[in-house]
Scaffold this motif. Structure first.
Motif, PDB file in Angstrom:
ATOM      1  N   MET A 163       0.886  -1.177  -0.030  1.00  0.00           N
ATOM      2  CA  MET A 163       0.018  -0.009   0.130  1.00  0.00           C
ATOM      3  C   MET A 163       0.855   1.306   0.145  1.00  0.00           C
ATOM      4  O   MET A 163       0.721   2.351  -0.793  1.00  0.00           O
ATOM      5  CB  MET A 163      -0.920  -0.061   1.177  1.00  0.00           C
ATOM      6  N   VAL A 164       1.807   1.211   0.675  1.00  0.00           N
ATOM      7  CA  VAL A 164       2.903   2.456   0.939  1.00  0.00           C
ATOM      8  C   VAL A 164       3.492   2.754  -0.425  1.00  0.00           C
ATOM      9  O   VAL A 164       3.795   3.793  -0.740  1.00  0.00           O
ATOM     10  CB  VAL A 164       3.726   2.299   2.012  1.00  0.00           C
ATOM     11  N   THR A 165       3.917   1.459  -0.822  1.00  0.00           N
ATOM     12  CA  THR A 165       4.814   1.720  -2.125  1.00  0.00           C
ATOM     13  C   THR A 165       4.037   2.346  -3.352  1.00  0.00           C
ATOM     14  O   THR A 165       4.314   3.043  -3.885  1.00  0.00           O
ATOM     15  CB  THR A 165       5.279   0.148  -2.580  1.00  0.00           C
ATOM     16  N   LEU A 166       2.547   1.888  -3.077  1.00  0.00           N
ATOM     17  CA  LEU A 166       1.926   2.449  -4.285  1.00  0.00           C
ATOM     18  C   LEU A 166       1.403   3.845  -4.142  1.00  0.00           C
ATOM     19  O   LEU A 166       1.209   4.677  -5.017  1.00  0.00           O
ATOM     20  CB  LEU A 166       0.441   1.537  -4.224  1.00  0.00           C
ATOM     21  N   ALA A 167       1.173   4.113  -2.681  1.00  0.00           N
ATOM     22  CA  ALA A 167       1.018   5.624  -2.514  1.00  0.00           C
ATOM     23  C   ALA A 167       2.148   6.469  -2.630  1.00  0.00           C
ATOM     24  O   ALA A 167       1.976   7.424  -3.185  1.00  0.00           O
ATOM     25  CB  ALA A 167       0.555   5.668  -1.071  1.00  0.00           C
ATOM     26  N   ARG A 168       3.364   5.892  -2.471  1.00  0.00           N
ATOM     27  CA  ARG A 168       4.662   6.834  -3.045  1.00  0.00           C
ATOM     28  C   ARG A 168       4.639   6.817  -4.383  1.00  0.00           C
ATOM     29  O   ARG A 168       4.881   8.004  -4.939  1.00  0.00           O
ATOM     30  CB  ARG A 168       5.696   6.188  -2.296  1.00  0.00           C
ATOM     31  N   GLU A 169       4.258   5.715  -5.154  1.00  0.00           N
ATOM     32  CA  GLU A 169       4.311   5.943  -6.407  1.00  0.00           C
ATOM     33  C   GLU A 169       3.368   6.887  -7.155  1.00  0.00           C
ATOM     34  O   GLU A 169       3.579   7.797  -7.860  1.00  0.00           O
ATOM     35  CB  GLU A 169       4.085   4.403  -7.235  1.00  0.00           C
ATOM     36  N   ILE A 170       2.207   6.707  -6.548  1.00  0.00           N
ATOM     37  CA  ILE A 170       0.944   7.757  -6.916  1.00  0.00           C
ATOM     38  C   ILE A 170       1.767   9.141  -6.862  1.00  0.00           C
ATOM     39  O   ILE A 170       1.503  10.161  -7.665  1.00  0.00           O
ATOM     40  CB  ILE A 170      -0.104   7.595  -6.374  1.00  0.00           C
ATOM     41  N   ALA A 171       2.052   9.094  -5.666  1.00  0.00           N
ATOM     42  CA  ALA A 171       2.554  10.958  -5.325  1.00  0.00           C
ATOM     43  C   ALA A 171       3.537  11.339  -6.336  1.00  0.00           C
ATOM     44  O   ALA A 171       3.644  12.443  -6.775  1.00  0.00           O
ATOM     45  CB  ALA A 171       3.135  10.945  -3.857  1.00  0.00           C
ATOM     46  N   ARG A 172       4.645  10.317  -6.511  1.00  0.00           N
ATOM     47  CA  ARG A 172       5.829  10.626  -7.231  1.00  0.00           C
ATOM     48  C   ARG A 172       5.172  10.900  -8.714  1.00  0.00           C
ATOM     49  O   ARG A 172       5.473  11.926  -9.298  1.00  0.00           O
ATOM     50  CB  ARG A 172       6.781   9.687  -7.352  1.00  0.00           C
ATOM     51  N   GLU A 173       4.524  10.012  -9.318  1.00  0.00           N
ATOM     52  CA  GLU A 173       3.936  10.270 -10.588  1.00  0.00           C
ATOM     53  C   GLU A 173       2.911  11.422 -10.719  1.00  0.00           C
ATOM     54  O   GLU A 173       3.067  12.228 -11.746  1.00  0.00           O
ATOM     55  CB  GLU A 173       3.534   8.931 -11.242  1.00  0.00           C
ATOM     56  N   THR A 174       2.273  11.757  -9.802  1.00  0.00           N
ATOM     57  CA  THR A 174       1.371  12.643 -10.009  1.00  0.00           C
ATOM     58  C   THR A 174       1.975  14.163  -9.753  1.00  0.00           C
ATOM     59  O   THR A 174       1.844  15.035 -10.712  1.00  0.00           O
ATOM     60  CB  THR A 174       0.689  12.828  -8.619  1.00  0.00           C
ATOM     61  N   GLU A 175       3.199  14.035  -9.084  1.00  0.00           N
ATOM     62  CA  GLU A 175       3.915  15.259  -9.181  1.00  0.00           C
ATOM     63  C   GLU A 175       4.808  15.573 -10.385  1.00  0.00           C
ATOM     64  O   GLU A 175       4.691  16.824 -10.961  1.00  0.00           O
ATOM     65  CB  GLU A 175       5.143  15.280  -8.058  1.00  0.00           C
TER      66      GLU A 175
END
Ligand SMILES: C[S@@+](CC[C@H](N)C(=O)[O-])C[C@H]1O[C@@H](n2cnc3c(N)ncnc32)[C@H](O)[C@@H]1O
Length: 546
Positions: free
Chosen positions: A70-82
């Motif tokens: 879950m955290v890996t995905l959340a970080r990926e989402i934040a990184r790619e969204t930025e």
């Protein structure tokens, strides 16, 4: 890669024993090879991508060492969204929003930024599933059909067009403009709102979002929702009945569609549409909405720079390209604009050919090289000796017996070296596609089942199809332009190959069992049945053309 992880949700342990052929056949007579390969986790290559065996998923156990999925995905989402946001800001693009005046479509993005966008979509889906948990995601996932019901009804009653785009309307006033009764109007709107379609800025006041505005302004989208919600949805609700009654699931007149519309053994879907011009027009517009969408643009075939098909040699030799089931010839118009020497023949059913624009192009140099020709692809190909025979969105409309018949009908016309190109989806092994594309393609495959007992195919299944049509078809492989969902499947006609086919590989053995059985069926045992169906297919086809 994280973006491929979603498949782990659906991976299955290999069965303890190999399913018997007959059992596999029973499960899916069309997809014999793919089903067995994926269930067994066999290594294979699809679309040039190495496929690793399906692994049973392991629970994402809590660990102090590494972050959870879950955290890996959340970080990926934040990184790619930025990344996405930075690009859009730098380029003065409007930020994504459902506000009524926000753009309905994403602007064209460079490949790396489009990749970020795709990863956000895939990772948010997976994160959402994880956060729901297995039981709840099944429980509420099945309720998606209620969203379809609400949207379909609102669309049917044209509610989006009754809501002003630049202001709002009270529910009380909206009710006076429709025959939909007040309670149902309000409840369906409020369900649609949970998907960002319409909003209620104050209690009892309805306004548009950017999504409902599309429904108000885009006729093709209205048609897309109507075709899906009123035709495909209804057909899908009868698939179990169709499969239980006719488990072989190959006939064009025994699908969920026929059970839904009471036409079992009477006529294929296209014939039903053809009897009702309005109905037919809606399907045509729905198709236009789909094929104008992201990942389906004709330029993916035309532009060699984008990974399209290179026809330079055919053009240099003044050769001929035949677009079979080519509708109004839009693909040939684009090709003829690029290749200024070769000739084109667009074949379709008479009504479609008759309704094509005349001239087909304002540019006479293009128009004079394109011939529109009425031809039923269930009969022998009349254009002999062409260089390329091309099928776009045709073969996936047919189960194996019909598809094989269509290819066989080319044989009397083929010269050695003639190319046969199928431009369709080509399914990869589960998990090899990014989850966004995989979902679109597998849903399309399900649409084919519900409406036509047809299917999307894997590379192996395309290969089988050509093999079943004749040993002279030498399969060349599958290519997929980057960013495109459709693949370019190619075979070349080499009659010598038929003569030199290895004796140790008799025809029956050379073809996957399911394909062999089915390919033989229409001619040897079901000639009358298919003949009747095909005759009925012919008459109304125009309808579903764009
Ligand atoms: C899904 S559309 C694809 C059209 C076009 N190739 C494209 O890429 O958009 C299928 C086309 O096949 C045509 N068609 C259906 N049955 C046919 C038949 N028996 N012979 C020739 N064309 C047929 C339809 O009229 C329609 O134009």
């Amino acid at each position: 890669m994280a973006k491929l992880k979603l498949s782990s949700w659906f991976n299955r342990s290999p069965p303890s024993t190999t399913p018997a052929d007959s059992e596999t056949k029973k499960q899916n007579r069309h997809s014999f090879s793919a089903v067995s390969a994926s269930l067994l986790g066999k290594n294979s290559a699809t679309n040039g991508v190495a496929v690793s065996p399906a692994q049973p998923s392991k629970a994402d156990t809590a660990s102090t060492q590494s972050p959870s999925r879950m955290v890996t995905l959340a970080r990926e989402i934040a990184r790619e969204t930025e990344k996405l946001e930075a690009y859009m800001k730098d380029n003065n693009m409007a930020m994504p929003s459902f506000d009524v005046d926000a753009p309905a479509d994403f602007p064209k993005l460079p490949d790396d930024i489009q990749k970020s966008r795709r990863e956000i979509i895939c990772a948010t889906k997976e994160l959402g599933l994880l956060a729901h948990g297995p039981r709840e995601s099944v429980r509420w996932g099945i309720w998606e059909f209620l969203d379809v019901m609400a949207l379909t009804t609102l669309n049917h009653y044209g509610i989006a067009k009754l809501v002003p785009v630049d202001s709002s309307i009270t529910l009380a006033e909206l009710q006076t403009k429709t025959t939909l009764d007040p309670i149902n109007l309000a409840r369906l709107l409020r369900l649609a709102m949970t998907n960002g379609i319409f909003c209620e800025p104050k209690p009892g006041v309805i306004a548009h979002t950017a999504a409902s505005r599309v429904l108000a302004e885009d006729e093709n989208m209205q048609a897309w929702v109507g075709f899906n919600g009123e035709d495909i949805f209804r057909a899908s609700g009868h698939v179990v009945q169709a499969l239980k009654t006719y488990p072989e699931a190959t006939s064009l007149t025994r699908t969920g569609f026929q059970f839904a519309f009471d036409t079992v053994d009477k006529e294929p879907m296209f014939a039903t549409f053809g009897k009702d011009p309005e109905w037919a027009r809606r399907m045509g517009r729905a198709m236009a909405s789909l094929t104008g969408g992201e990942g389906y643009e004709p330029s993916y075939f035309v532009d060699v720079d984008k990974g399209g098909y290179d026809l330079t040699d055919v053009d240099a030799a003044g050769g001929t390209f035949v677009d079979i089931g080519g509708s109004h010839g839009f693909m040939c118009v684009d090709l003829a604009a690029k290749y200024r020497n070769m000739k084109f023949v667009v074949q379709d059913l008479p009504k479609t050919v008759d309704s094509a624009p005349k001239p087909i192009s304002a540019d006479s140099q293009i128009a004079e090289r394109i011939t529109m020709l009425a031809h039923d692809f269930f009969t022998e190909q009349p254009i002999k000796g062409a260089d390329v025979y091309y099928f776009r969105w045709i073969i996936h409309n047919y189960s194996t017996p019909y598809a094989v018949r269509i290819l066989k009908n080319l044989i009397p016309a083929l010269k050695p070296g003639a190319r046969i190109i199928i431009n369709d989806h080509c399914l990869r092994e589960p998990g090899q596609e990014n989850p966004w594309d995989e979902r679109v393609m597998r849903r399309m495959d399900a649409v084919m089942l519900a409406l036509l007992n047809a299917q999307e195919r894997t590379e192996a299944e395309f290969k089988d199809l050509f093999k079943a049509a004749g040993d002279g078809f030498v399969f060349k492989g599958v290519r997929r332009p980057e960013g495109c969902r459709m693949s370019i499947v190619e075979a070349v006609w080499q009659p010598d190959a038929a003569a030199t086919a290895p004796a140790a590989e008799p025809k029956a053995a050379a073809v996957q069992p399911a394909a062999t059985a089915e390919a033989a069926a229409p001619e040897e045992t079901k000639a009358e049945e298919t003949k009747t169906e095909e005759t009925k297919v012919e008459e109304p086809k125009t309808a579903e053309t764009k």
